[in-house]
Design an enzyme around this catalytic site. Structure first.
Site, short mmCIF file in Angstrom:
data_model
loop_
_atom_site.label_atom_id
_atom_site.label_comp_id
_atom_site.label_asym_id
_atom_site.label_seq_id
_atom_site.Cartn_x
_atom_site.Cartn_y
_atom_site.Cartn_z
N ALA A 32 0.87 -1.18 0.00
CA ALA A 32 0.00 0.00 0.00
C ALA A 32 0.91 1.24 0.00
O ALA A 32 0.81 2.12 0.86
CB ALA A 32 -0.97 0.00 1.18
N HIS A 37 7.05 5.80 1.65
CA HIS A 37 7.89 4.67 1.25
C HIS A 37 8.86 5.11 0.14
O HIS A 37 10.02 4.70 0.13
CB HIS A 37 7.04 3.52 0.71
CG HIS A 37 6.08 2.92 1.70
ND1 HIS A 37 4.73 3.06 1.60
CD2 HIS A 37 6.30 2.18 2.83
CE1 HIS A 37 4.13 2.42 2.60
NE2 HIS A 37 5.06 1.89 3.37
N LYS A 151 8.87 7.48 11.12
CA LYS A 151 7.44 7.31 11.40
C LYS A 151 7.24 6.20 12.44
O LYS A 151 6.40 6.29 13.31
CB LYS A 151 6.73 6.98 10.08
CG LYS A 151 5.33 6.47 10.19
CD LYS A 151 4.38 7.61 10.28
CE LYS A 151 2.93 7.22 10.15
NZ LYS A 151 2.58 5.88 10.50
N GLN A 155 10.06 1.13 16.32
CA GLN A 155 10.45 -0.03 15.52
C GLN A 155 11.94 0.05 15.15
O GLN A 155 12.65 -0.96 15.16
CB GLN A 155 9.58 -0.07 14.25
CG GLN A 155 9.99 -1.10 13.24
CD GLN A 155 8.97 -1.22 12.13
OE1 GLN A 155 7.98 -1.91 12.28
NE2 GLN A 155 9.18 -0.55 11.02
P1 AMP Z 1 5.20 -0.15 6.42
O1 AMP Z 1 4.85 -0.50 5.01
O2 AMP Z 1 4.17 0.66 7.13
O3 AMP Z 1 5.67 -1.35 7.21
O4 AMP Z 1 6.46 0.81 6.34
C1 AMP Z 1 7.63 0.42 5.67
C2 AMP Z 1 8.70 1.42 5.95
O5 AMP Z 1 8.30 2.70 5.48
C3 AMP Z 1 9.00 1.59 7.46
O6 AMP Z 1 10.40 1.74 7.63
C4 AMP Z 1 8.26 2.84 7.78
O7 AMP Z 1 8.78 3.53 8.90
C5 AMP Z 1 8.45 3.65 6.50
N1 AMP Z 1 7.42 4.68 6.40
C6 AMP Z 1 6.09 4.53 6.54
N2 AMP Z 1 5.46 5.72 6.45
C7 AMP Z 1 6.44 6.64 6.27
C8 AMP Z 1 6.44 8.07 6.13
N3 AMP Z 1 5.32 8.79 6.14
N4 AMP Z 1 7.64 8.69 5.96
C9 AMP Z 1 8.79 7.97 5.93
N5 AMP Z 1 8.85 6.64 6.07
C10 AMP Z 1 7.70 5.99 6.24
#
Ligand code: AMP
Length: 282
Positions: A32, A37, A151, A155
């Site tokens: 998504a 990302h 964000k 984690q």
């Molecule tokens: P996720 O798909 O939510 O597991 O996120 C994958 C990676 O993208 C993780 O390292 C998150 O911290 C990073 N991420 C998610 N949202 C953001 C954002 N708004 N800005 C920067 N990195 C993000």
């Protein structure tokens, strides 16, 4: 972009690249995909010869079954976005590829106090699942550099600990939060909010900014109470936490200490969706 679905295939590819002295960067995701990302992909491309992204919605990190079931899946759009942003490789495994011996945790990661604070208190077992999947991914992709977002600040802390515990040779680089023009932290879960709630969700960054600008003059307790009131007045149903903590280990603080970098973190519910955000106070 090359898409691999099998562990063996991506491993063969990576070892060939490494034998040609290429540096491997890695950005794991749950899909998504959005501009947040893409900020990892963009930076990762500059910092490595081959940038690998992965998409895997990891069942073992969801303590809430309905959150897992409702997690948005937009794989065709994700592939398009990754290609547009010149990602080199996408690893797109299924559950049996990731967990050939079953999903139960084989070992408990000894993460220390950071595991049970904040997100850990509200999502029991979440960080064990995160470590399990990220360790597996790191063993497969063996990246020189791992790109993750602020964000998910906690984690990042947890994974630094896991990487140290498991003696994994990779350099974790944390990148800033990418926001919409009006300040909402981009998140896959935002896709589940209607227009009104998306508007209300901006209150999170407004209260974070307010706390940051007032923390040197006003007690954190007062600011926290005000922030809770503001969120509840603006469509939020429930607040899991608003906490001030030290940046280096997330030790909770009752008040700001101007000698140590701190962070304010929020988790709150709107329209049945749980949002998290944070702001650094240096
Ligand atoms: P996720 O798909 O939510 O597991 O996120 C994958 C990676 O993208 C993780 O390292 C998150 O911290 C990073 N991420 C998610 N949202 C953001 C954002 N708004 N800005 C920067 N990195 C993000």
């Amino acid at each position: 972009m090359i898409i691999f679905k099998k562990v063996e295939d991506i491993q063969n590819y990576i070892s060939k690249q490494k034998s040609n002295d290429k540096t491997i960067g890695f950005a794991p995701t749950m899909g998504a995909l959005h501009a947040g990302h893409m900020s990892l992909i963009e930076f990762g491309k500059i910092e490595s010869d081959i940038l690998v992204a992965s998409i895997f919605v990891n069942p073992t990190q969801f303590n809430d079954k309905s959150d897992f079931e409702k997690y948005p899946i937009t794989i065709d759009a994700d592939i398009e976005l990754l290609e547009k942003n010149h990602c080199d490789v996408l690893f797109l495994p299924n559950v049996s590829e990731m967990y050939p011996d079953g999903m139960e945790l084989k070992e408990h990661y000894n993460l220390g106090p950071v595991e049970n604070l904040l997100e850990g208190a509200f999502r029991p077992g979440h960080f064990q699942g995160v470590c399990q999947v990220v360790e597996r991914l790191l063993r497969i992709v063996t990246p020189h550099k791992l790109f993750m977002g602020q964000k998910d600040f906690q984690q990042v802390m947890v994974l630094r600990k896991m990487i140290e515990l498991k003696k994994i040779d990779t350099n974790l680089i944390m990148l800033p939060i990418k926001r919409s023009d009006d300040g909402l932290a981009l998140s896959s879960r935002n896709a589940r909010l209607d227009k009104t709630n998306l508007n209300h969700a901006l209150t999170i960054i407004q209260v974070l900014e307010k706390i940051k600008s007032s923390i040197s003059k006003t007690s954190f307790e007062t600011l926290k109470n005000e922030a809770e009131e503001t969120l509840l007045k603006n469509g939020f149903e429930k607040i899991d936490y608003i906490e001030l903590a030290l940046q280096n280990d997330l030790t909770p603080l009752s008040n700001w200490n101007n000698e140590k970098p701190s962070i304010v973190l929020i988790a709150a519910w709107i329209g049945g969706v749980r949002l998290i955000d944070n702001i650094l106070i240096d």
